[in-house]
Design an enzyme around this catalytic site. Structure first.
Site, short mmCIF file in Angstrom:
data_model
loop_
_atom_site.label_atom_id
_atom_site.label_comp_id
_atom_site.label_asym_id
_atom_site.label_seq_id
_atom_site.Cartn_x
_atom_site.Cartn_y
_atom_site.Cartn_z
N LYS A 27 0.52 -1.03 -0.43
CA LYS A 27 0.16 -0.25 -0.05
C LYS A 27 0.76 1.33 -0.20
O LYS A 27 0.33 2.26 -1.23
CB LYS A 27 -1.07 -0.23 1.24
CG LYS A 27 -2.27 1.19 1.10
CD LYS A 27 -3.14 1.03 2.35
CE LYS A 27 -4.19 -0.49 2.55
NZ LYS A 27 -4.67 -0.36 3.58
N ARG A 98 -3.69 3.08 8.80
CA ARG A 98 -3.91 1.94 7.43
C ARG A 98 -2.80 0.77 7.61
O ARG A 98 -2.11 1.26 7.65
CB ARG A 98 -4.22 2.15 6.31
CG ARG A 98 -6.01 2.35 6.66
CD ARG A 98 -6.28 2.85 4.82
NE ARG A 98 -7.39 2.77 4.30
CZ ARG A 98 -8.24 4.06 3.94
NH1 ARG A 98 -7.63 5.40 4.00
NH2 ARG A 98 -9.18 4.29 3.58
N GLY A 107 -8.30 -7.16 4.44
CA GLY A 107 -9.27 -7.53 5.83
C GLY A 107 -8.66 -8.41 6.63
O GLY A 107 -9.19 -8.61 7.44
N MET A 109 -6.47 -7.23 8.64
CA MET A 109 -5.37 -6.43 10.07
C MET A 109 -6.35 -5.00 9.71
O MET A 109 -7.36 -4.88 9.28
CB MET A 109 -4.09 -6.19 9.64
CG MET A 109 -3.01 -6.87 9.27
SD MET A 109 -1.40 -6.20 9.20
CE MET A 109 -0.99 -7.00 7.20
N ARG A 371 -4.06 -1.91 -5.85
CA ARG A 371 -3.10 -2.95 -5.56
C ARG A 371 -3.18 -3.95 -6.50
O ARG A 371 -4.61 -4.09 -7.81
CB ARG A 371 -3.27 -3.56 -4.47
CG ARG A 371 -4.64 -4.14 -3.83
CD ARG A 371 -4.44 -4.53 -2.14
NE ARG A 371 -6.10 -4.13 -2.12
CZ ARG A 371 -6.70 -4.82 -1.06
NH1 ARG A 371 -5.93 -4.92 -0.09
NH2 ARG A 371 -7.83 -5.05 -0.29
N HIS A 485 -16.86 -8.35 2.16
CA HIS A 485 -15.36 -8.97 2.63
C HIS A 485 -15.83 -10.77 2.36
O HIS A 485 -15.22 -10.88 1.55
CB HIS A 485 -15.83 -9.13 4.09
CG HIS A 485 -14.86 -10.42 4.70
ND1 HIS A 485 -15.32 -10.91 5.20
CD2 HIS A 485 -13.08 -9.62 4.98
CE1 HIS A 485 -13.87 -11.90 5.57
NE2 HIS A 485 -12.60 -10.80 5.69
N SER A 793 14.51 -42.35 -7.64
CA SER A 793 13.59 -41.84 -7.58
C SER A 793 13.30 -40.71 -6.47
O SER A 793 13.54 -42.35 -5.55
CB SER A 793 12.16 -42.26 -8.21
OG SER A 793 10.74 -41.67 -7.74
N CYS A 860 8.96 -38.58 -6.30
CA CYS A 860 7.15 -39.48 -6.41
C CYS A 860 6.85 -39.28 -5.15
O CYS A 860 5.72 -39.47 -5.02
CB CYS A 860 7.74 -40.57 -6.97
SG CYS A 860 7.74 -41.69 -5.54
N TYR A 880 12.61 -35.13 -13.67
CA TYR A 880 11.78 -35.16 -13.30
C TYR A 880 10.00 -34.85 -12.45
O TYR A 880 11.55 -35.41 -11.40
CB TYR A 880 10.15 -36.21 -14.35
CG TYR A 880 10.32 -37.35 -13.85
CD1 TYR A 880 9.69 -37.59 -12.51
CD2 TYR A 880 11.56 -38.62 -13.87
CE1 TYR A 880 9.47 -39.19 -11.51
CE2 TYR A 880 12.21 -39.70 -13.23
CZ TYR A 880 10.99 -39.70 -12.68
OH TYR A 880 11.07 -41.33 -12.36
#
Length: 901
Positions: A27, A98, A107, A109, A371, A485, A793, A860, A880
């Site tokens: 902010k 704020r 919402g 804080m 934002r 909210h 693996s 895996c 992978y």
């Protein structure tokens, strides 16, 4: 010069800028940036996130001493730009206080508006503005917010109303009015007196009158709110580190509650629910910001198009809409045009969808925040792909703009269109967050886990409801708009939400919901359509989601950039097909033991276990062979052309035997043996620590006939498919190896059996034999094992258990405490511990490839579908990752993002 803790902004100048989010929070950095690019922003200052850390370490008094000089100079800076004086009764400066963390936490804080008012200042404000009602409305709002946030006046229990709202509701009832805007000046003065009395009664102290005392109380409250339960929970959900802290933003107040030429609102540059490229949002005339998000008054739409869409959903005629609910575009056309131009400028500047807060004070527009807007998974994909197509961003930016884990929202079922047509619509609200949800009604957030599937029904939600909103399948509110909210948080979570369903009446004490005269009790089933706003009676059938369009384009881009491939963990042909449809290129883990529990198979398995001789075991295994072969044929066919890693039998044998007397008796009768023999065998198989006991390769070494049967089933299945022209690529994996000799002994059995089958069939196929690295010692001696193995693996589930010494089944007793106390930052069974377990993965890979450079390496464990773990695997050079079918697209995107970064 000492450390700088306060950064000012205003009048087109700023000490901060957009890239200072770590220090100024999102902010604060954006308020500075908006000043620098010529957007109208009320002047103010930001106290850095570093001060939050100091506050937590040093406490209120010391931090006030550290900040005092800089804050007083910053207040003087605002006074100079506004021509007002903080605490002055004739020409007062009022401020808002704020929060502002570097990651958006909407919402979670606390915020305080109208700070600086007292009994004298309110009279001065009334005289200065000539608007007594506005002055007293601002004062009652300030006492209400400060009393709640700083002084702790909250409901006593979840069934109780807010103590301030109770006073307001009582006065409305006495006066016969509905809206806050209907209060007279005398009503507001009475509310202020009652509010102050409530504060004195609960705290034993008078409401503070000193403007600086109020300011320091508010600053400390914002810092404290970083550690409140809902903020901590939100951070845990979103992977935001506790040590980041929040900044505090102090700004000159601008007022949307000064009459009919003033307003306040929230807007989005694109639709946060669907991603549609349309400016949208909500506003209220003669109101302050919290009125819009709290849902206490139903807000109006900013655009004419949005207003008409809203009216259609609410079954409101065009005539009634124009008269009662006109858009900002209609009521204040010039200001709407200015706001439209500002939102266009901000989106082009930030190159992302923006979430704006604005106030109009007596005909002048002010921006209070911008934002990057929270959005659903579907909107996230559409916005990124639209911006890519429009050349606002390039391919790599489009990929990095996506949050891999949010793809999960697109992969789950939606309502079947035929089922929806025949479903009974109970009421309609606003389509606040898309999706399909079916569940049993609950009325309190802390009871959202009361049933397996729940719908949380509230008049409106508040930040305290966060955990319950996360647990519930869907959220339904009686009040609130598209920027309430409930709507904003649900979209951020990817949770189905219908808000502002005015047709429902709730009785929290009786735990009932009434819709059109029908009463629904807690536990009754309802369904929500977050895409249309419809609420249905009972359960509604679902279907598979559509994977084409923008989603398909994202996956194409991901495959273009990813170096690692993504496999799946699948034990059935059905799971293999689902994963292949999601883009899996092979199976990284097929657990053979999962095939043993069905029907006749379990009997053969138990017969094998109970056999006292090798011949007896072989006889039983011969019965299992056709079942295993059939299973493998189905899985190999589903993954034609790709490698399928089949893990040999891993769990201890006691998992397959009956432990209840009735099932033991039935087995004894079926096998024609005394029940004592069954009991004795079960007792013999019991182990003190099964996880470290007779399992994995130890079973195959003790009973090589098991390995022989499984190898035969795998090889025969592949050969059968080869005959049909199907390309099967088996990879046989030996589990739980800790020494090279263990692997070598099992590999010899596998190769001997495979060659025997080749001889019998007069045909061959290619196959690999590798191992699962899940014991720390195996990683340390990986160079020895690699001399014999074709692939590694990493089984990170067991490797995590053995490295930490935590039992995954028992860790729930202490892991929450460890996370709360900061001993661990994440659950190591969900997010790979890169420092410890990861070090073993790196070491094992390096040592294995030191001996065999072409060694194929993957993981895996379930970590294979977690984005930060996937990125680690990319950095480590793995070939992978393998994960459950529905995580495959997430892993594909995460693998591409890792390459791009």
């Amino acid at each position: 010069m000492g450390k700088k803790r306060v950064y000012t902004f205003g009048n087109g100048k700023a000490e901060g800028r957009a890239d200072m989010k770590e220090l100024l929070g999102g902010k604060g950095a954006n308020l500075a940036e908006m000043n620098l690019i010529g957007v109208p922003v009320p002047p103010g200052f930001t106290i850095t996130t570093e001060v939050c850390t100091e506050y937590n370490e040093l406490g209120h008094e010391k931090v006030v001493d550290l900040l005092k000089d800089e804050v007083e100079k910053a207040i003087a800076h605002i006074e100079g730009l506004t021509g007002t004086k903080f605490g002055d009764k004739n020409n007062p400066l009022l401020v808002s206080v704020r929060s502002g963390a570097r990651a958006s936490m909407p919402g979670m804080m606390d915020t305080i508006l109208n700070l600086g008012l007292n009994d004298e200042v309110v009279d001065g404000l009334a005289k200065k503005t000539g608007n007594e009602r506005f002055a007293w409305d601002s004062y009652r709002r300030f006492i209400q917010m400060y009393g709640d946030v700083v002084l702790g006046l909250k409901p006593q229990s979840k069934e109780d109303a807010d103590p301030f709202e109770e006073i307001i509701d009582k006065l409305k009832e006495d006066k016969g009015i509905e809206l806050d805007t209907d209060f007279s000046v005398e009503d507001l003065k009475g509310l202020v007196a009652q509010f102050k009395e409530a504060v004195k009664k609960q705290t034993g102290k008078d409401f503070p009158t000193s403007s600086y005392e109020q300011l320091w109380g508010a600053v400390s409250a914002v810092f404290n709110s970083w550690s409140n339960a809902r903020a901590v929970y939100y951070r845990r959900l979103n992977g935001i580190p506790d040590e980041w802290g929040t900044a505090v933003n102090v700004q000159a107040m601008v007022f949307g509650n000064m009459g009919n030429t003033s307003a306040t609102g929230v807007a989005f540059t694109r639709d946060a629910a669907t991603g549609e490229n349309i400016f949208n949002g909500e506003y209220l005339i003669n109101a302050q910001g919290e009125d819009v998000v709290a849902g206490i008054r139903t807000p109006q739409q900013i655009t004419l198009e949005g207003s008409r869409r809203w009216a259609k959903l609410q079954s409101i005629s065009e005539e009634e809409r124009t008269k009662k609910y006109p858009s900002l575009e209609e009521t204040m056309p010039a200001l709407y045009k200015e706001l439209f131009d500002v939102q266009e400028k901000l989106e082009k500047h930030y190159k992302d969808m923006q979430d704006l807060e604005f106030t109009i004070q007596e005909g002048k527009l002010w921006l209070l925040q911008t934002r990057n807007g929270k959005r659903t998974g579907a909107a996230m994909v559409k916005i990124a792909m639209d911006m890519y197509r429009d050349k606002l961003i390039d391919e790599k930016t489009a990929l990095l703009r996506l949050e891999a884990s949010k793809l999960d929202e697109l992969l789950h079922p939606v309502f079947d269109s035929l089922a929806v047509r025949s479903a009974k619509v109970l009421t309609t609200g606003l389509p606040a967050s898309p999706g399909a949800a079916t569940g049993q009604v609950v009325f309190f957030a802390d009871e959202a886990d009361k049933f397996e599937q729940t719908i949380l029904v509230r008049t409106e939600t508040s930040p305290e409801d966060l955990e319950g909103m996360h647990v519930a399948r869907g959220i339904l509110t009686a009040r609130g708009g598209m920027t309430s909210h409930a709507a904003v948080v649900a979209r951020g979570m990817g949770k189905c939400c219908v808000s502002g369903a005015g047709g429902i009446k709730l009785d929290y004490h009786a735990r009932t919901m009434t819709i059109g005269g029908r009463v629904f009790q807690e536990g009754d089933w309802i369904s929500l359509n977050g895409s249309t706003g419809e609420v249905y009676e009972g359960k509604v059938e679902t279907r598979k989601p559509d994977m084409s369009g923008d989603f398909g384009l994202v996956m194409e881009l991901a495959d273009k950039f990813a170096r690692m491939s993504v496999r799946t963990n699948a034990d059935t042909p059905k799971d293999a097909r689902i994963a292949r449809d999601f883009g899996a290129k092979g199976i990284g883990l097929c657990r053979t033991e999962h095939m043993f529990f069905e029907g006749e198979r379990i009997k053969a398995v138990r017969e094998m276990i109970l056999a006292s001789t090798t011949e007896g075991r072989k006889k039983a295994l011969t019965k299992l062979l056709p079942y295993q072969r059939e299973d493998f044929e189905g899985i190999f066919e589903a993954m034609e052309g790709y490698g399928v890693t089949v893990r040999l039998l891993d769990p201890p044998l006691h998992e397959f035997v009956p432990h209840q007397q009735a099932t033991q008796k039935a087995l004894a009768e079926e096998m024609g043996v005394p029940i004592e023999q069954i009991r004795n065998t079960v007792a013999d198989l019991e182990e003190f620590n099964p996880m470290l006991g007779h399992r994995g390769c130890r079973l195959g070494i003790t009973y090589p006939e098991i390995t022989e049967m499984q190898t035969r089933a795998i090889i025969e299945a592949a050969l059968n498919l080869k005959k049909k022209g199907i390309d099967a690529r088996p990879e046989i994996m030996v589990p739980l190896v800790g020494t090279m000799k263990e692997f070598k002994l099992q590999a010899e059995v596998i190769h001997k059996t495979a060659n025997k089958v080749f001889e019998e069939r007069g045909d061959k196929i290619d196959y690999l034999v590798g191992t699962m690295i899940e014991i720390p010692r195996a990683a340390l001696v990986a160079d020895d094992i690699a001399r014999e193995a074709d692939f590694f693996s990493f089984g990170t589930n067991d490797l995590t258990q053995m490295t930490f010494g935590y039992s995954r089944d028992d860790a729930g007793k202490f892991l929450p405490v460890y996370l709360d106390q900061g001993i661990l930052k994440e659950d190591p069974f969900q997010v790979l511990d890169q420092k410890g377990v990861g070090q073993l993965v790196e070491l094992g890979t390096k040592r294995g490839r030191g001996v065999k450079p072409e060694l194929k390496v993957g993981i895996c464990g379930e970590h294979g579908g977690e984005p930060s773990s996937v990125e680690f695997c990319h950095r480590t050079g793995l070939d992978y990752v393998s994960c459950s079918p529905y995580r495959v697209p997430i892993a594909r995107l995460a693998a591409a993002q890792a390459s791009v970064r």
